[in-house]
Design an enzyme around this catalytic site. Sequence first.
Site, PDB file in Angstrom:
ATOM      1  N   VAL B 136      -2.575  16.106  26.188  1.00 35.41           N
ATOM      2  CA  VAL B 136      -2.673  16.996  25.030  1.00 35.41           C
ATOM      3  C   VAL B 136      -1.699  18.163  25.166  1.00 35.41           C
ATOM      4  CG1 VAL B 136      -5.060  16.453  24.420  1.00 35.41           C
ATOM      5  CG2 VAL B 136      -4.615  18.313  26.040  1.00 35.41           C
ATOM      6  N   ASP B 137      -1.286  18.458  26.412  1.00 36.47           N
ATOM      7  CA  ASP B 137      -0.422  19.612  26.649  1.00 36.47           C
ATOM      8  C   ASP B 137       1.026  19.391  26.218  1.00 36.47           C
ATOM      9  OD1 ASP B 137      -2.422  21.184  27.710  1.00 36.47           O
ATOM     10  OD2 ASP B 137      -2.105  20.472  29.755  1.00 36.47           O
ATOM     11  N   GLU B 239      -4.375  29.529  27.277  1.00 37.24           N
ATOM     12  CA  GLU B 239      -5.173  29.941  28.439  1.00 37.24           C
ATOM     13  C   GLU B 239      -4.311  30.449  29.592  1.00 37.24           C
ATOM     14  OE1 GLU B 239      -7.277  26.533  30.091  1.00 37.24           O
ATOM     15  OE2 GLU B 239      -5.553  25.236  29.784  1.00 37.24           O
TER      16      GLU B 239
END
Lengths: 401, 401
Positions: B136-137, B239
């Site tokens: 997903v990154d 994050e």
Amino acid sequence: MTGNCLIAQSGGPTAVINNSLYGIIEESLQSPQIQKVYGARRGVYGLLNQDYIDLGQLSKPQLEMLRMTPGAALGSWRYKLSTHEIEIIVAHMQANDIRYFYYIGGNGSMHVAHLIHQAAQKKGYELNVIGVPKTVDNDLTQTDHSPGFGSAAKFLATSILDMSMDIMSLPKSNRITIVETMGRNTGWLAASCALGMQQETGIPLLIYIPESPFCEEKFLRDVQKKYEQHGSALVIVSEGIRDGAGRLIADSALVRDAVGRPQLGGVAGYLKDVITTQGAGLSARYILPSIWQRSGMMFSSGVDVEEAYLAGKHACYHAKQGINGAMVTLQRKKRPFYAVEYGSVPLKEVAGKEKLFPLEWYDADSHFVKAEFFDYIYPLIQGEVSIPMKNGLPAYQYFIS
Amino acid sequence: MTGNCLIAQSGGPTAVINNSLYGIIEESLQSPQIQKVYGARRGVYGLLNQDYIDLGQLSKPQLEMLRMTPGAALGSWRYKLSTHEIEIIVAHMQANDIRYFYYIGGNGSMHVAHLIHQAAQKKGYELNVIGVPKTVDNDLTQTDHSPGFGSAAKFLATSILDMSMDIMSLPKSNRITIVETMGRNTGWLAASCALGMQQETGIPLLIYIPESPFCEEKFLRDVQKKYEQHGSALVIVSEGIRDGAGRLIADSALVRDAVGRPQLGGVAGYLKDVITTQGAGLSARYILPSIWQRSGMMFSSGVDVEEAYLAGKHACYHAKQGINGAMVTLQRKKRPFYAVEYGSVPLKEVAGKEKLFPLEWYDADSHFVKAEFFDYIYPLIQGEVSIPMKNGLPAYQYFIS
């Protein structure tokens, strides 16, 4: 009675609140005794400042787009009205020959509607006031459930199911997952997460609701036990859980940093710390869906969308029949098939009151819901809606305010 | 080369990872040179313990259900292998006549695949090792993008759009909304949130990515300015944002409570405190989608689902053509129409490397993305999927491990 009508939306929005708005507009436009159909922009603000817009000017496609658009299309406001301001609102209504007033909101809003109703009566001004229930919290009394709740419940249950699939993929990670739901005083939404167990993913759920006193020691024991048995656990916590003395657990999370600044955290963050610092070898993470749980249109329940619309329609039916100072209610009919009838209840009977989650549907030892709750909630999350998409995202093209 | 094949999934799952698994199984079952099609349960664990399952035993409907099921169906594991363990894995493969090994994972997994490839070569054991990109990154190098990213991006963009509709409903609430996305080292997912601005909701966005140093003073100034101009603001924060010295901002959030216990918070919680305590008169709240952003199947992009599947198919095509020690790549073809070609790149060129978000696509002053990024990402979020539903919730009925 012939005259104009005025609609306002109040409090926090939901995914389906505009369906009630649409229902009222549609029915009012078809009523010969109703001349103009106005909307008050930004709830109380529009009422106070006579900021009305003519909803009859909207095209049919514009109106229909309301049905698939989350958030309060007329806008909303959080504001505490004085007695004098209530009188101003009624005076504005009289000046504009408003004879029908519809207020879409929760128990606080029903209180305001009741005050407006009383002020009009005191003044001898003939005004039909009808409340339309709306709340994701499902805490309105006298109605089986409220439009908005089913969709938020479906949102949360889907998230629990999706996340369970992820947690299953990485077993025995020693990490506890905490999900914080809305519900300052009631556990309806937290309880709804139990639906996420439907697929038997094997991930155990512990559900904490405000109606049942929270004990930190038992919490830690329960989490550790679930982890030992299953290698993982999902903790669902209502934002408003309280200890035995009625103190919010989230308030305990108010700690201070090195320079004395308060660190304000929600209850999920607090419980994460409890597990990390006191749970032998366990770590934790938390998920905060926050306002998305009341605005996620993609998950909305078909039943909820339709009931929100019909609640709006029935507000008009009621008003035209001369019902006044009342809120529309949804009354579940007897089994075997799920169906509701739309009744009404005096506003003063719902104003400011809260329907708590029934403790007989909750097992305070296992921290899970009982079968009666599943019977209650399953019909409310049925059916999906198809949202118009544009460039890969929902097409919420229309917004009034 | 005739023999058996083995498939494993690795690292954090995505919404579409099982489409790659399905693609490999489907193609392998149709290949005469491949006898048995095995899956390793729980990634590295299954490789190490010879915990293989025969995927050829699954029925066609069971296999097809994989395509609409998020999470790693074979299971995954986080574990650092020693050189000796790599040798054990290859010995197990040899003992089972595994001639094709497919590893679906990110850059860490590609490193493991490379080590297995090297160990087999050293041993003189003929083994085709092919990596299938999954993250997903979106941080895998040598490929235009990675399966998994488009769906997580669509998830986040939808959430931003939905929440913007909610925020618009209650204007001027003096509350700043912060959303924390995944992305420890890269800002691809945080940047994707810019898509949520598509509908021109009027809610301004500020996006903070790890690639651009974070300055707390500028952050506060920017938030206050946006609030003054628009009456609201949405802050998107990866994050992994860092200060000018490369220190994680989230680490600053490690404060101690009254009895000295560490209060571990994420960066969103930290920034909420910064706004609440230092932002003149502003308050803040935050949303943490956490693991749901990588497991939310309802939002998955049709393009992403299809590409994940085709990446799996091409892993087999490549292996059968004798390509070895390589990862499948997605190469975007020239405009005007979006299309990809599936190539390959040696594993050692992607192993452990990270593709950062291009700083030329980011405006570090306005904290927003540039038009080039929209050109890049729009094709990746197109198309919706229809998930089979059961009792009002997704029917993820099938799970191997």
